[in-house]
Design a protein around this motif. Structure first.
Motif, PDB file in Angstrom:
ATOM      1  N   LEU A  97       0.838  -1.205   0.000  1.00  0.00           N
ATOM      2  CA  LEU A  97       0.000   0.000   0.000  1.00  0.00           C
ATOM      3  C   LEU A  97       0.872   1.254   0.000  1.00  0.00           C
ATOM      4  N   CYS A  98       1.884   1.271   0.882  1.00  0.00           N
ATOM      5  CA  CYS A  98       2.765   2.445   0.986  1.00  0.00           C
ATOM      6  C   CYS A  98       3.471   2.693  -0.349  1.00  0.00           C
ATOM      7  N   ALA A  99       3.951   1.610  -0.967  1.00  0.00           N
ATOM      8  CA  ALA A  99       4.675   1.771  -2.234  1.00  0.00           C
ATOM      9  C   ALA A  99       3.737   2.291  -3.323  1.00  0.00           C
ATOM     10  N   VAL A 100       2.522   1.756  -3.381  1.00  0.00           N
ATOM     11  CA  VAL A 100       1.569   2.193  -4.410  1.00  0.00           C
ATOM     12  C   VAL A 100       1.258   3.688  -4.247  1.00  0.00           C
ATOM     13  N   ILE A 101       0.963   4.083  -3.014  1.00  0.00           N
ATOM     14  CA  ILE A 101       0.629   5.495  -2.769  1.00  0.00           C
ATOM     15  C   ILE A 101       1.819   6.388  -3.144  1.00  0.00           C
ATOM     16  N   ALA A 102       3.020   6.001  -2.692  1.00  0.00           N
ATOM     17  CA  ALA A 102       4.203   6.836  -2.951  1.00  0.00           C
ATOM     18  C   ALA A 102       4.496   6.906  -4.458  1.00  0.00           C
ATOM     19  N   PHE A 103       4.430   5.770  -5.139  1.00  0.00           N
ATOM     20  CA  PHE A 103       4.710   5.788  -6.593  1.00  0.00           C
ATOM     21  C   PHE A 103       3.644   6.581  -7.349  1.00  0.00           C
ATOM     22  N   ALA A 104       2.396   6.487  -6.897  1.00  0.00           N
ATOM     23  CA  ALA A 104       1.324   7.237  -7.572  1.00  0.00           C
ATOM     24  C   ALA A 104       1.607   8.741  -7.467  1.00  0.00           C
ATOM     25  N   ILE A 105       1.992   9.187  -6.281  1.00  0.00           N
ATOM     26  CA  ILE A 105       2.270  10.624  -6.109  1.00  0.00           C
ATOM     27  C   ILE A 105       3.500  11.015  -6.937  1.00  0.00           C
ATOM     28  N   ALA A 106       4.533  10.149  -6.921  1.00  0.00           N
ATOM     29  CA  ALA A 106       5.743  10.436  -7.698  1.00  0.00           C
ATOM     30  C   ALA A 106       5.404  10.548  -9.189  1.00  0.00           C
ATOM     31  N   LEU A 107       4.532   9.660  -9.649  1.00  0.00           N
ATOM     32  CA  LEU A 107       4.148   9.651 -11.060  1.00  0.00           C
ATOM     33  C   LEU A 107       3.418  10.941 -11.433  1.00  0.00           C
ATOM     34  N   ILE A 108       2.442  11.303 -10.604  1.00  0.00           N
ATOM     35  CA  ILE A 108       1.670  12.519 -10.898  1.00  0.00           C
ATOM     36  C   ILE A 108       2.580  13.744 -10.824  1.00  0.00           C
ATOM     37  N   ALA A 109       3.447  13.777  -9.792  1.00  0.00           N
ATOM     38  CA  ALA A 109       4.368  14.913  -9.660  1.00  0.00           C
ATOM     39  C   ALA A 109       5.315  14.969 -10.864  1.00  0.00           C
ATOM     40  N   GLY A 110       5.738  13.791 -11.328  1.00  0.00           N
ATOM     41  CA  GLY A 110       6.614  13.731 -12.508  1.00  0.00           C
ATOM     42  C   GLY A 110       5.910  14.291 -13.741  1.00  0.00           C
ATOM     43  N   ALA A 111       4.629  13.924 -13.900  1.00  0.00           N
ATOM     44  CA  ALA A 111       3.861  14.423 -15.046  1.00  0.00           C
ATOM     45  C   ALA A 111       3.706  15.944 -14.958  1.00  0.00           C
ATOM     46  N   LEU A 112       3.447  16.436 -13.735  1.00  0.00           N
ATOM     47  CA  LEU A 112       3.307  17.888 -13.549  1.00  0.00           C
ATOM     48  C   LEU A 112       4.635  18.603 -13.799  1.00  0.00           C
ATOM     49  N   LEU A 113       5.735  17.921 -13.422  1.00  0.00           N
ATOM     50  CA  LEU A 113       7.077  18.480 -13.665  1.00  0.00           C
ATOM     51  C   LEU A 113       7.292  18.694 -15.170  1.00  0.00           C
ATOM     52  N   VAL A 114       6.995  17.657 -15.923  1.00  0.00           N
ATOM     53  CA  VAL A 114       7.202  17.722 -17.378  1.00  0.00           C
ATOM     54  C   VAL A 114       6.318  18.819 -17.981  1.00  0.00           C
TER      55      VAL A 114
END
Lengths: 174, 442
Positions: A97-114
């Motif tokens: 659960l922790c990994a899924v939540i953290a990766f989801a936020i990282a992914l969205i933040a990465g998309a916003l970064l780009v």
């Protein structure tokens, strides 16, 4: 593979060291700012904004290392009473659960970064900062948090090891 | 599902995830994602959530937390705490129950330097309990004052919990820090009075023993050399705020500067001590900030759903005296403290309790001190108070070799818990005890 792991370990420790440097830098910056102001000089306009951004970088730089150090607080009043086998399965579910939540936020933040990079978005405070610079620590930090939570089942170690009641930085320290 | 129901669901979800043992920060983040998905439109809601999150911890007032933690850790690692206790020990001379008083006065001084309850309790426990037991102090006097005094760090400035409470509840952090000073000092006096009563009732609780004391002038000199310089740190933090020289965050940075200077003056500014203190600052603050990161968005989602407003409206509509509602909130805080850590409790309850307190006409700064007092009491309230377990675990065995029991620790803690209750009643009867000092600053 071994080399990648060593590099990754250095990255996590390096990020934590960077967080420590930021604490010192923020203290020095504020002391200099107030001293200049008290002496009648014009302090740099960017002090407040820089320290505020430093807090974001600090938090995200320390976050993966804190997972490794078992420094994130968890309420264990029920968890500790689970029988061995159930507890291990439960623990793995928590890591997932922790990994899924953290990766989801990282992914969205990465998309916003780009996106921010492409659009040239700017965050306006006392100094203007490119917005992608704010999503960078979120992407790196949460990706690290996700990986660190996965590290526990992969290395057969436990975030909830007995020496880690609530972690070295447990809630009661505050 | 109505927005209010979604608000309720994410609140229950956080609670369940916490009880399931999920790291609290991740529990908040998970609930936020569920809330954002249903309240703000699926994937777009999640994007909005992450997009807004960069503002959650980029707040200047939060700078005080890493500064206070680093300051306290540096003073501790540089060995200044030990000097304070040695000097006080000499100063109190042959006073009956001397070591118990040293615990309270030293612990209060250290509270004003660290703002960390657990650091304070751990330091007091490791320094004082073995010595008191060796000198034949009964468990009530060896453990009770430590359990009481350990929690003072939550109230006496610079309290990290006060900064966190002020930041999350959006109240004046400087005022909240100052508001804790007088109640904290009164509590210390109440603890001393409790010790005096215990020693008077049972002189064997703290047996007298021979001491090779230097002349009083010599003892005064040791005190002046080792304790008075610490006033510089307290002045930089409290004095700068009171005099309007600096904001709480700026004053905290000057507290760090004063700690560095003192550590250097006492020969404790080594590379190793600086590294250890920074490690503490990074681990404590990193943990707190990730919690704020998760909970601040949680509060916003609760407000957005209308759940917070509904709870406040229902509570204000309930036909009961204001103090009955205050007592209920206090009871909820103390009860939660039996199961959860103090930060988690604050993160869960602040979105509801502070708007409610304001709606009830209570001063938010005064209410903040009441909340901090509840946090302190929750640590020592049987049957689950964390400090009770801590002391049971670390206290040396009885003279007959048997282990100290949990019941013994609870009995030792009860008189000091009663002091907290008296302090609460004093605060209710005389709100100026908390509000006078912040009022001076305006």
């Amino acid at each position: 593979m071994f080399r990648i792991i060593v590099l990754y370990d250095r990255l996590i420790s390096g990020l934590a060291a960077f967080a420590a440097v930021l604490v010192m830098a923020v203290a020095a910056l504020i002391v200099a700012d107030v001293t200049l102001r008290s002496l009648g000089f014009e302090p740099p306009a960017a002090t407040v904004a820089l320290t505020e951004y430093a807090l974001l970088y600090f938090t995200m730089s320390a976050a993966p290392w804190l997972v490794r150090q078992r420094g994130h607080v968890a309420v264990r009043v029920l968890f500790d009473r689970l029988p061995g086998g159930v507890r291990r399965t439960w623990e793995y579910a928590i890591y997932a659960l922790c990994a899924v939540i953290a990766f989801a936020i990282a992914l969205i933040a990465g998309a916003l970064l780009v996106e921010s990079w492409a659009l040239g978005d700017v965050e306006q405070r006392s100094i203007d900062v490119s917005r992608w610079l704010l999503f960078l620590p979120l992407t790196v930090g949460f990706a690290g948090v996700g990986l660190e939570f996965l590290r526990y089942p992969l290395t057969r170690t436990s975030f909830y090891a007995d020496d880690a009641t609530t972690g070295p930085a447990g809630p009661e320290k505050v | 599902m109505t927005p209010e129901l979604i608000g309720l669901v994410i609140f229950v979800l956080v609670l369940l995830l916490m009880l399931a043992g999920v790291p609290v920060a991740i529990g908040f983040l998970a609930a936020n994602m569920v809330g954002a998905w249903f309240l703000m439109g699926g994937v777009n809601g999640l994007i909005q959530l992450v997009d807004n999150s960069t503002n959650l911890i980029t707040t200047f007032t939060l700078v005080a937390i890493p500064m206070f933690v680093w300051m306290g850790a540096l003073l501790f690692h540089a060995g200044l705490a030990g000097r304070v206790f040695d000097a006080l020990d000499l100063l109190f001379g042959r006073l009956p129950g001397r070591l118990a008083y040293v615990t309270v006065v030293g612990g209060t001084t250290f509270s004003a330097l660290t703002g960390s309850t657990m650091a304070n309790t751990a330091m007091l426990g490791s320094l004082m309990v073995p010595e008191m037991r060796r000198r034949g102090y009964k468990i009530a006097l060896a453990v009770g004052p430590i359990i009481g005094t350990g929690g003072l760090a939550m109230i006496i400035p610079p309290s990290n919990l006060a900064v966190l409470t002020g930041s999350l509840a959006r109240i004046d952090i400087g005022a909240l820090l100052l508001a804790g000073l007088i109640p904290g000092l009164i509590l210390a006096l109440l603890y001393c009075a409790t010790i005096a009563i215990q020693v008077a009732r049972d002189p064997n609780a703290a047996p007298a023993y021979d001491l090779d004391l230097p002349p009083f002038s010599q003892r005064l000199k040791v005190f002046a050399l080792n304790v008075l310089p610490l006033g510089l740190v307290i002045f930089c933090v409290v004095g700068f705020i009171v005099l309007g020289i600096a904001t709480p965050s700026e004053a905290a940075a000057f507290g760090v500067l004063a700690s560095v200077l003192l550590a250097w003056a006492f020969g404790g500014l080594t590379k190793d001590n600086v590294a250890k203190s920074l490690e503490t600052a990074v681990s404590v603050t990193g943990m707190v900030f990730l919690l704020i990161f998760g909970s601040a968005a949680f509060s916003q989602l609760l407000a957005f759903s209308g759940a917070s407003q509904d709870v406040v409206a229902a509570a204000t509509a309930w036909d009961a005296p204001v103090y009955a509602k205050l007592a209920l909130m206090f009871l909820v805080l103390v009860t939660l403290g039996m199961f959860m850590d103090q930060i988690s409790i604050l993160l869960l309850t602040i979105p509801f309790f502070f708007p409610l307190a304001t709606a009830l006409g209570l001063d938010p700064v005064w209410f903040g001190i009441v909340v901090l007092l509840a946090m302190e009491m929750s640590l020592t309230t049987p049957p689950f108070g964390l400090l009770l377990f801590l002391m049971t675990g670390v206290a040396p065995p009885n003279p007959d070799g048997t282990r100290i029991t949990f019941q013994q620790v609870v009995s030792a803690a009860l008189p000091f818990l009663a002091c907290d209750l008296i302090m609460l009643l004093l605060l209710v009867a005389f709100p100026a005890l908390a509000l006078w000092l912040p009022g001076l600053v305006g």
